[in-house]
Design a protein around this motif. Structure first.
Motif, PDB file in Angstrom:
ATOM      1  N   THR A  75       0.835  -1.201   0.000  1.00 48.88           N
ATOM      2  CA  THR A  75       0.000   0.000   0.000  1.00 48.88           C
ATOM      3  C   THR A  75       0.870   1.252   0.000  1.00 48.88           C
ATOM      4  O   THR A  75       0.395   2.333  -0.280  1.00 48.88           O
ATOM      5  N   ASP A  76       2.148   1.093   0.306  1.00 48.93           N
ATOM      6  CA  ASP A  76       3.079   2.209   0.330  1.00 48.93           C
ATOM      7  C   ASP A  76       3.802   2.250  -1.013  1.00 48.93           C
ATOM      8  O   ASP A  76       4.616   1.396  -1.316  1.00 48.93           O
ATOM      9  N   SER A  77       3.495   3.237  -1.824  1.00 48.11           N
ATOM     10  CA  SER A  77       4.099   3.322  -3.150  1.00 48.11           C
ATOM     11  C   SER A  77       5.370   4.157  -3.161  1.00 48.11           C
ATOM     12  O   SER A  77       5.916   4.419  -4.220  1.00 48.11           O
ATOM     13  N   SER A  78       5.860   4.550  -2.003  1.00 47.05           N
ATOM     14  CA  SER A  78       7.037   5.412  -1.959  1.00 47.05           C
ATOM     15  C   SER A  78       8.276   4.740  -2.545  1.00 47.05           C
ATOM     16  O   SER A  78       9.079   5.393  -3.210  1.00 47.05           O
ATOM     17  N   LEU A  79       8.439   3.435  -2.356  1.00 47.35           N
ATOM     18  CA  LEU A  79       9.582   2.737  -2.937  1.00 47.35           C
ATOM     19  C   LEU A  79       9.456   2.703  -4.452  1.00 47.35           C
ATOM     20  O   LEU A  79      10.410   2.995  -5.166  1.00 47.35           O
ATOM     21  N   HIS A  80       8.270   2.390  -4.927  1.00 48.26           N
ATOM     22  CA  HIS A  80       8.043   2.361  -6.374  1.00 48.26           C
ATOM     23  C   HIS A  80       8.319   3.735  -6.990  1.00 48.26           C
ATOM     24  O   HIS A  80       8.980   3.838  -8.023  1.00 48.26           O
ATOM     25  N   ASN A  81       7.835   4.781  -6.359  1.00 47.63           N
ATOM     26  CA  ASN A  81       8.056   6.139  -6.868  1.00 47.63           C
ATOM     27  C   ASN A  81       9.534   6.512  -6.829  1.00 47.63           C
ATOM     28  O   ASN A  81      10.033   7.148  -7.752  1.00 47.63           O
ATOM     29  N   ALA A  82      10.233   6.121  -5.775  1.00 49.95           N
ATOM     30  CA  ALA A  82      11.650   6.461  -5.648  1.00 49.95           C
ATOM     31  C   ALA A  82      12.489   5.761  -6.710  1.00 49.95           C
ATOM     32  O   ALA A  82      13.525   6.287  -7.137  1.00 49.95           O
ATOM     33  N   ALA A  83      12.039   4.591  -7.158  1.00 50.48           N
ATOM     34  CA  ALA A  83      12.823   3.797  -8.110  1.00 50.48           C
ATOM     35  C   ALA A  83      12.405   4.002  -9.562  1.00 50.48           C
ATOM     36  O   ALA A  83      12.943   3.343 -10.449  1.00 50.48           O
ATOM     37  N   ARG A  84      11.490   4.908  -9.814  1.00 54.49           N
ATOM     38  CA  ARG A  84      10.998   5.108 -11.187  1.00 54.49           C
ATOM     39  C   ARG A  84      12.093   5.418 -12.193  1.00 54.49           C
ATOM     40  O   ARG A  84      11.991   5.035 -13.349  1.00 54.49           O
ATOM     41  N   ALA A  85      13.114   6.135 -11.792  1.00 53.74           N
ATOM     42  CA  ALA A  85      14.155   6.530 -12.738  1.00 53.74           C
ATOM     43  C   ALA A  85      15.112   5.387 -13.073  1.00 53.74           C
ATOM     44  O   ALA A  85      15.901   5.508 -13.995  1.00 53.74           O
ATOM     45  N   LEU A  86      15.033   4.292 -12.329  1.00 52.27           N
ATOM     46  CA  LEU A  86      15.903   3.150 -12.617  1.00 52.27           C
ATOM     47  C   LEU A  86      15.367   2.375 -13.811  1.00 52.27           C
ATOM     48  O   LEU A  86      14.180   2.096 -13.896  1.00 52.27           O
ATOM     49  N   SER A  87      16.264   2.006 -14.702  1.00 48.51           N
ATOM     50  CA  SER A  87      15.855   1.203 -15.848  1.00 48.51           C
ATOM     51  C   SER A  87      15.657  -0.250 -15.419  1.00 48.51           C
ATOM     52  O   SER A  87      16.194  -0.687 -14.398  1.00 48.51           O
ATOM     53  N   LEU A  88      14.896  -0.985 -16.200  1.00 45.58           N
ATOM     54  CA  LEU A  88      14.735  -2.414 -15.933  1.00 45.58           C
ATOM     55  C   LEU A  88      16.091  -3.121 -15.994  1.00 45.58           C
ATOM     56  O   LEU A  88      16.371  -4.010 -15.200  1.00 45.58           O
ATOM     57  N   ARG A  89      16.917  -2.698 -16.902  1.00 49.33           N
ATOM     58  CA  ARG A  89      18.261  -3.283 -17.036  1.00 49.33           C
ATOM     59  C   ARG A  89      19.037  -3.125 -15.726  1.00 49.33           C
ATOM     60  O   ARG A  89      19.660  -4.061 -15.236  1.00 49.33           O
ATOM     61  N   THR A  90      18.984  -1.933 -15.151  1.00 44.71           N
ATOM     62  CA  THR A  90      19.668  -1.678 -13.889  1.00 44.71           C
ATOM     63  C   THR A  90      19.118  -2.567 -12.784  1.00 44.71           C
ATOM     64  O   THR A  90      19.870  -3.149 -12.004  1.00 44.71           O
ATOM     65  N   LEU A  91      17.804  -2.680 -12.699  1.00 46.64           N
ATOM     66  CA  LEU A  91      17.191  -3.521 -11.676  1.00 46.64           C
ATOM     67  C   LEU A  91      17.650  -4.970 -11.815  1.00 46.64           C
ATOM     68  O   LEU A  91      18.035  -5.612 -10.832  1.00 46.64           O
ATOM     69  N   PHE A  92      17.630  -5.488 -13.040  1.00 49.54           N
ATOM     70  CA  PHE A  92      18.078  -6.860 -13.258  1.00 49.54           C
ATOM     71  C   PHE A  92      19.569  -7.028 -12.934  1.00 49.54           C
ATOM     72  O   PHE A  92      19.983  -8.032 -12.351  1.00 49.54           O
ATOM     73  N   GLN A  93      20.381  -6.042 -13.312  1.00 50.88           N
ATOM     74  CA  GLN A  93      21.816  -6.120 -13.024  1.00 50.88           C
ATOM     75  C   GLN A  93      22.083  -6.135 -11.518  1.00 50.88           C
ATOM     76  O   GLN A  93      22.927  -6.881 -11.035  1.00 50.88           O
ATOM     77  N   ARG A  94      21.358  -5.313 -10.775  1.00 49.89           N
ATOM     78  CA  ARG A  94      21.581  -5.261  -9.328  1.00 49.89           C
ATOM     79  C   ARG A  94      21.095  -6.537  -8.644  1.00 49.89           C
ATOM     80  O   ARG A  94      21.690  -6.977  -7.674  1.00 49.89           O
ATOM     81  N   ILE A  95      20.027  -7.136  -9.168  1.00 46.42           N
ATOM     82  CA  ILE A  95      19.591  -8.428  -8.638  1.00 46.42           C
ATOM     83  C   ILE A  95      20.692  -9.462  -8.858  1.00 46.42           C
ATOM     84  O   ILE A  95      21.038 -10.226  -7.954  1.00 46.42           O
ATOM     85  N   GLN A  96      21.251  -9.463 -10.054  1.00 49.50           N
ATOM     86  CA  GLN A  96      22.317 -10.410 -10.368  1.00 49.50           C
ATOM     87  C   GLN A  96      23.527 -10.200  -9.452  1.00 49.50           C
ATOM     88  O   GLN A  96      24.105 -11.160  -8.938  1.00 49.50           O
ATOM     89  N   GLU A  97      23.902  -8.956  -9.230  1.00 48.15           N
ATOM     90  CA  GLU A  97      25.030  -8.657  -8.341  1.00 48.15           C
ATOM     91  C   GLU A  97      24.742  -9.086  -6.903  1.00 48.15           C
ATOM     92  O   GLU A  97      25.613  -9.633  -6.225  1.00 48.15           O
ATOM     93  N   ALA A  98      23.519  -8.825  -6.441  1.00 50.53           N
ATOM     94  CA  ALA A  98      23.161  -9.201  -5.069  1.00 50.53           C
ATOM     95  C   ALA A  98      23.175 -10.718  -4.909  1.00 50.53           C
ATOM     96  O   ALA A  98      23.671 -11.239  -3.898  1.00 50.53           O
TER      97      ALA A  98
END
Length: 134
Positions: free
Chosen positions: A80-103
């Motif tokens: 119900t808290d969209s603050s994380l989604h809003n904060a991450a809007r500028a991140l590309s899908l590529r970046t999100l996938f890359q950071r998952i892979q790194e983690a």
């Protein structure tokens, strides 16, 4: 006095929820460029880095799911808290996938003598430095 196993489990679960809420706020501040990635990485590398990295992977996967679903408001697991989604809007899908892979790679390397603090710093600095890139 020693805690019974059930008392310990209840305490651990409550602390985990509080810690996850703190991590969520730290991640939001990081993505909004209010938080210092080095300081946050130092905090995250202490305690249980495996749990922290697993949590981060779940958060990033959730952001990807929200982006990939046409009507994200119908997701059962949506917060119900969209603050994380809003904060991450500028991140590309590529970046999100890359950071998952790194983690995930860091989680695998935790027992192999990896400098967790340094690796966590690189992960979070990379997350912030990629913000806004496609």
């Amino acid at each position: 006095p020693a805690l019974t196993p059930l008392e310990w489990l209840e305490t651990t679960d409550m602390n985990a929820d509080e810690t996850d809420a703190e991590r969520r706020q730290q991640l939001i501040s990081l993505l909004e460029r209010r938080g210092n990635p080095l300081e946050i990485a130092d905090i995250w590398s202490k305690g249980d880095p495996d749990h922290t990295l697993a949590w981060l992977v779940r958060m990033l996967q959730g952001l990807i799911r929200l982006r990939c679903v046409q009507n994200g408001s119908k997701l059962i697991t949506e917060s119900t808290d969209s603050s994380l989604h809003n904060a991450a809007r500028a991140l590309s899908l590529r970046t999100l996938f890359q950071r998952i892979q790194e983690a995930e790679r860091l989680r695998t390397d935790l027992t192999g003598g990896t400098n967790v603090q340094l690796a966590m710093r690189a992960l979070l600095v990379g997350l912030v430095s990629d913000k806004g890139m496609t």
